[in-house]
Design an enzyme around this catalytic site. Structure first.
Site, PDB file in Angstrom:
ATOM      1  CE1 TYR A   1       1.670  -7.578  -4.101  1.00  0.00           C
ATOM      2  CE2 TYR A   1       1.388  -6.185  -2.168  1.00  0.00           C
ATOM      3  CZ  TYR A   1       1.750  -7.399  -2.728  1.00  0.00           C
ATOM      4  OH  TYR A   1       2.166  -8.423  -1.927  1.00  0.00           O
TER       5      TYR A   1
ATOM      6  CE  LYS B   1      -6.828  -3.889   5.335  1.00  0.00           C
ATOM      7  NZ  LYS B   1      -5.443  -4.173   5.529  1.00  0.00           N
TER       8      LYS B   1
ATOM      9  NE  ARG C   1      -2.193  -1.294   3.632  1.00  0.00           N
ATOM     10  CZ  ARG C   1      -1.635  -0.493   4.513  1.00  0.00           C
ATOM     11  NH1 ARG C   1      -1.749   0.815   4.407  1.00  0.00           N
ATOM     12  NH2 ARG C   1      -1.008  -0.978   5.550  1.00  0.00           N
TER      13      ARG C   1
ATOM     14  CB  CYS D   1       1.159  -6.095  14.316  1.00  0.00           C
ATOM     15  SG  CYS D   1       2.360  -4.784  14.041  1.00  0.00           S
TER      16      CYS D   1
ATOM     17  CG  ASN E   1       0.111 -14.816  21.368  1.00  0.00           C
ATOM     18  OD1 ASN E   1       0.993 -14.574  22.208  1.00  0.00           O
ATOM     19  ND2 ASN E   1       0.239 -14.496  20.095  1.00  0.00           N
TER      20      ASN E   1
ATOM     21  CG  HIS F   1      -6.803  -3.092  10.214  1.00  0.00           C
ATOM     22  ND1 HIS F   1      -5.524  -2.596  10.275  1.00  0.00           N
ATOM     23  CD2 HIS F   1      -6.742  -4.165   9.382  1.00  0.00           C
ATOM     24  CE1 HIS F   1      -4.716  -3.331   9.512  1.00  0.00           C
ATOM     25  NE2 HIS F   1      -5.428  -4.291   8.966  1.00  0.00           N
TER      26      HIS F   1
ATOM     27  CG  ASP G   1      -6.984  -7.344   7.177  1.00  0.00           C
ATOM     28  OD1 ASP G   1      -5.988  -7.182   7.904  1.00  0.00           O
ATOM     29  OD2 ASP G   1      -7.247  -6.578   6.224  1.00  0.00           O
TER      30      ASP G   1
ATOM     31  NE  ARG H   1       0.335  -8.526   2.611  1.00  0.00           N
ATOM     32  CZ  ARG H   1      -0.199  -8.172   3.783  1.00  0.00           C
ATOM     33  NH1 ARG H   1      -1.279  -8.777   4.239  1.00  0.00           N
ATOM     34  NH2 ARG H   1       0.333  -7.207   4.495  1.00  0.00           N
TER      35      ARG H   1
HETATM   36  P1  GTP Z   1      -1.864  -7.594   7.675  1.00  0.00           P
HETATM   37  O1  GTP Z   1      -2.376  -8.658   6.755  1.00  0.00           O
HETATM   38  O2  GTP Z   1      -0.788  -6.753   7.062  1.00  0.00           O
HETATM   39  O3  GTP Z   1      -2.948  -6.751   8.256  1.00  0.00           O
HETATM   40  O4  GTP Z   1      -1.035  -8.349   8.851  1.00  0.00           O
HETATM   41  P2  GTP Z   1      -1.486  -9.215  10.119  1.00  0.00           P
HETATM   42  O5  GTP Z   1      -1.822  -8.316  11.257  1.00  0.00           O
HETATM   43  O6  GTP Z   1      -2.504 -10.216   9.728  1.00  0.00           O
HETATM   44  O7  GTP Z   1      -0.114  -9.936  10.513  1.00  0.00           O
HETATM   45  P3  GTP Z   1       0.319 -11.471  10.412  1.00  0.00           P
HETATM   46  O8  GTP Z   1      -0.522 -12.370  11.264  1.00  0.00           O
HETATM   47  O9  GTP Z   1       0.443 -11.819   8.984  1.00  0.00           O
HETATM   48  O10 GTP Z   1       1.764 -11.410  11.092  1.00  0.00           O
HETATM   49  C1  GTP Z   1       2.849 -10.736  10.497  1.00  0.00           C
HETATM   50  C2  GTP Z   1       4.122 -11.119  11.197  1.00  0.00           C
HETATM   51  O11 GTP Z   1       4.029 -10.826  12.597  1.00  0.00           O
HETATM   52  C3  GTP Z   1       4.439 -12.615  11.141  1.00  0.00           C
HETATM   53  O12 GTP Z   1       5.206 -12.964  10.034  1.00  0.00           O
HETATM   54  C4  GTP Z   1       5.224 -12.832  12.407  1.00  0.00           C
HETATM   55  O13 GTP Z   1       6.595 -12.640  12.170  1.00  0.00           O
HETATM   56  C5  GTP Z   1       4.769 -11.758  13.350  1.00  0.00           C
HETATM   57  N1  GTP Z   1       3.960 -12.310  14.442  1.00  0.00           N
HETATM   58  C6  GTP Z   1       2.669 -12.716  14.407  1.00  0.00           C
HETATM   59  N2  GTP Z   1       2.258 -13.154  15.628  1.00  0.00           N
HETATM   60  C7  GTP Z   1       3.320 -12.999  16.459  1.00  0.00           C
HETATM   61  C8  GTP Z   1       3.525 -13.250  17.847  1.00  0.00           C
HETATM   62  O14 GTP Z   1       2.645 -13.686  18.580  1.00  0.00           O
HETATM   63  N3  GTP Z   1       4.759 -12.954  18.342  1.00  0.00           N
HETATM   64  C9  GTP Z   1       5.759 -12.437  17.564  1.00  0.00           C
HETATM   65  N4  GTP Z   1       6.928 -12.179  18.125  1.00  0.00           N
HETATM   66  N5  GTP Z   1       5.589 -12.199  16.250  1.00  0.00           N
HETATM   67  C10 GTP Z   1       4.399 -12.459  15.705  1.00  0.00           C
HETATM   68  C1  SPV Z   2      -2.643  -4.456   5.557  1.00  0.00           C
HETATM   69  O1  SPV Z   2      -1.698  -3.769   5.140  1.00  0.00           O
HETATM   70  O2  SPV Z   2      -3.176  -4.246   6.669  1.00  0.00           O
HETATM   71  C2  SPV Z   2      -3.131  -5.583   4.739  1.00  0.00           C
HETATM   72  C3  SPV Z   2      -2.593  -5.747   3.387  1.00  0.00           C
HETATM   73  O3  SPV Z   2      -3.998  -6.321   5.188  1.00  0.00           O
HETATM   74  S1  SPV Z   2      -3.416  -4.764   2.218  1.00  0.00           S
HETATM   75  O4  SPV Z   2      -4.601  -5.502   1.760  1.00  0.00           O
HETATM   76  O5  SPV Z   2      -2.480  -4.553   1.098  1.00  0.00           O
HETATM   77  O6  SPV Z   2      -3.826  -3.534   2.808  1.00  0.00           O
HETATM   78 MN    MN Z   3      -4.580  -5.688   7.311  1.00  0.00          MN
END
Ligand code: GTP
Ligand code: SPV
Ligand code: MN
Length: 591
Positions: free
Chosen positions: A206, A215, A78, A259, A503, A235, A284, A376
């Site tokens: 993308y 989004k 983004r 995160c 967790n 979100h 998400d 992704r």
């Molecule tokens: P978006 O799709 O961008 O909104 O991301 P998301 O919030 O769904 O994040 P996602 O679950 O894909 O996690 C992204 C990264 O965060 C992973 O590759 C991990 O490295 C890290 N991560 C996720 N959960 C944990 C956790 O409990 N502890 C730690 N240390 N890292 C974590």
């Molecule tokens: C985010 O960035 O929070 C995502 C990926 O879930 S995107 O759909 O590109 O915004």
């Molecule tokens: Mn997201």
């Protein structure tokens, strides 16, 4: 492709036909193809995408129905600095959004759209965000010249005829126009017109820039609609926790991008929690409304996962790994010799040789990443072994707890429960992520990301906080609100909490608190588990790390509360007085 070889319009809705016509006059495609969402259509479009080199088939034995796509290297995420909220006044967009006057934005982008689809096909993509037949759902039409977008939208939304049926002759639908143009960052804009329920996106191909239901509609336009209509577009992931006795508790959680939402939404409890199960409703986005029973009910507007690939493994997220084995599109990951996919953090040995995300040969030990860090997978929700029975329920699921989680190296403990709704909103409004020792010179600088919505709120942030506060009086039985932090580090920069499946231990306390089943201990910043409340048995963690993860340090918190005051100041006069007062009360307590 020959001119006028498109298909018949699939709707007789005059407003829709007029708008498609207008957009076609401007962008001048060779042909217009209306999408019905059928499997036959998907096969045909996939063939076209392969013929155009947009998609490449992956190893069909290992990964049936899976395809690979590489984006332009200048177009991998983004683009927040090119994303605009185009409200009549700048104040409505607020200090955290880029703003353009609607007339200026329409004019500027019309210039770019002029003839942009010459030699291309304009796809008309009707879609529904939210379960079919749900009064919470919203209809959108995306006009796009990218077959990649169509195929991704087919996974991520309820796409096709069902949307046109739901729309009928109505005029209430989101008008989305997307052209990939020449993928030049100089000519890239993602513009939102909340008052017109319109999105114009140019110059990118993308993710969140172009899958307009995600989004752009579900959050930026959605948050604007939510405020006007009295609901919340967030979100947030949505998960269900099922006890061995079969009692299910639903939790929604906001964590900033990358995160941990997808990971948390698909969590597999450790052995200690034998008989417990976590099910995924969404990973998400959550749309939440007050139900007739006085509880807050959430639906996931999406139908698939657009998940971060790197770091995903059978160890960190088995359900995601099982979800991407079939009918999945992979973007910007690396590929192996036998046409399988690979990314940093995937299971097994690092292959000796790969093709990296830019199509270049890559050798083990190379300093460059083989997969792009924001590479992704797009996979259907139906692939998820942990999918909740209610993920598609028009009513949604009743939310008992809301969790706000930033990525904080210091200060924020593992888990805290707010004293009340306003204090919980305060948690969300002040959450953020800290730069770490990895970035020179900036250690401890916090970038606030309120409710994980900084890049996604379609209006003024202070007014958004006010909407959250005002929701309280509409929800007779509000969820309890918590703040968590999986990312605290020790002096050596190591995460002190193992995270992922572990967790569950925090989640268990959260749901027990929400159901009034367990005690808590009052601290100056909120309620925390008493010693022994958090089940840490059979866990590979030192006592020292537990203390570090749960510590509340008054010196850090005094500094934090001061920084939170500066944050509110930066948001201007619309920050609700109740939140400023909340900060003063906390500061008094901590002194
Ligand atoms: P978006 O799709 O961008 O909104 O991301 P998301 O919030 O769904 O994040 P996602 O679950 O894909 O996690 C992204 C990264 O965060 C992973 O590759 C991990 O490295 C890290 N991560 C996720 N959960 C944990 C956790 O409990 N502890 C730690 N240390 N890292 C974590
Ligand atoms: C985010 O960035 O929070 C995502 C990926 O879930 S995107 O759909 O590109 O915004
Ligand atoms: Mn997201």
């Amino acid at each position: 492709m020959t001119a006028n070889s498109g298909n018949q319009a699939l709707s007789t809705n005059k407003q829709l036909l007029d708008w498609v016509d207008q957009c076609a006059k401007m962008t001048k495609p060779d042909q217009i193809v209306w999408c019905d969402g059928s499997e036959e259509e998907q096969r045909r479009l996939t063939e076209i995408a392969v013929a155009q080199g947009v998609l490449e088939p992956l190893n069909q034995e290992k990964l049936p129905g899976c395809y690979y796509s590489r984006s332009n290297p200048n177009d991998v995420a983004r683009v927040e600095h090119l994303t605009f909220i185009c409200t009549p006044t700048k104040e409505e967009a607020g200090p955290t959004n880029n703003w353009m006057a609607p007339a200026d934005a329409y004019k500027k982008l019309s210039g770019l759209y002029d003839g942009a689809m010459k030699g291309r096909t304009m796809y008309v993509v009707p879609y529904v965000m939210g379960p079919l037949g749900s009064s919470s759902s919203k209809i959108g039409i995306e006009l796009t010249d990218s077959v990649y977008v169509v195929l991704n939208m087919r996974i991520m939304t309820r796409m096709g005829k069902a949307a046109l049926q739901m729309m009928g002759d109505g005029n209430e639908f989101n008008r989305g126009l997307h052209s990939t143009l020449d993928v030049n960052p100089e000519r890239r804009f993602i513009c939102h017109f909340p008052q017109d329920n319109t999105i114009w996106s140019v110059g990118s191909g993308y993710g969140g820039n172009v899958l307009l239901g995600k989004k752009c509609l579900a959050l930026r336009i959605g948050s604007y609609l939510g405020r006007n209509e009295g609901w919340l577009a967030e979100h947030m992931l949505i998960l269900g926790v099922e006890s061995p006795e079969g009692e299910v508790t639903y939790v929604a959680g906001a964590f900033p991008s990358a995160c941990g939402k997808t990971n948390f939404a698909m969590l597999i409890p450790p052995k200690r929690f034998h008989g417990w199960k976590v099910t995924t409703v969404g990973d998400d986005i959550a749309w939440m409304r007050v139900g007739s029973d006085g509880r807050l009910w959430a639906v996931n507007p999406e139908a698939g996962y657009f998940g971060v690939a790197p770091g995903t493994s059978m160890k960190s997220n088995p359900n995601a790994m099982l979800s991407v084995r079939k009918n999945t599109l992979f973007t910007n990951v690396a590929r192996t010799k036998d046409n399988d996919v690979w990314w940093e953090g995937k299971d097994g040995e690092v292959p000796e040789e790969l093709t990296d995300w830019q199509g270049r040969p890559w050798k083990k030990g190379s300093a460059d990443k083989a997969a792009h860090p924001n590479s992704r997978f797009t996979s259907p929700a139906a692939n998820n072994p942990a999918l909740s029975k209610f993920w598609d329920d028009p009513q949604g699921v009743p939310i008992s707890a809301i969790i706000f989680g930033g990525r904080r190296a210091t200060t924020v403990p593992l888990v805290v429960q707010s004293f009340n709704w306003t204090h919980g909103v305060y948690f969300g409004a002040t959450m953020g992520s800290e730069t770490t020792a990895a970035a020179t010179g900036k250690v401890g600088v916090v970038r606030r990301d309120p409710m994980a919505m900084l890049p996604f709120c379609g209006y003024d942030m202070g007014s958004y906080f006010q909407h959250w506060l005002a929701m309280q009086s509409k929800i007779p039985m509000p969820p309890k609100i918590f703040m968590v932090n999986w990312f605290r580090q020790n002096a050596q920069g190591k995460f002190v909490w193992p995270g992922f499946g572990e967790n569950m231990r925090v989640l268990k306390w959260v749901i027990d608190r929400a159901r009034g089943k367990v005690g808590g201990q009052e601290t100056k910043i909120g309620w925390v588990p008493r010693p022994g409340d958090l089940d840490l048995s059979d866990m590979d963690i030192s006592e020292e790390d537990v203390l570090e993860a749960t510590k509340i340090d008054p010196v850090e918190w005094k500094r934090e509360l001061e920084a939170q005051g500066e944050w509110f100041d930066s948001l201007g006069s619309t920050v609700p007085k109740a939140l400023r007062l909340q900060r003063e009360l906390l500061l008094e307590r901590i002194k």
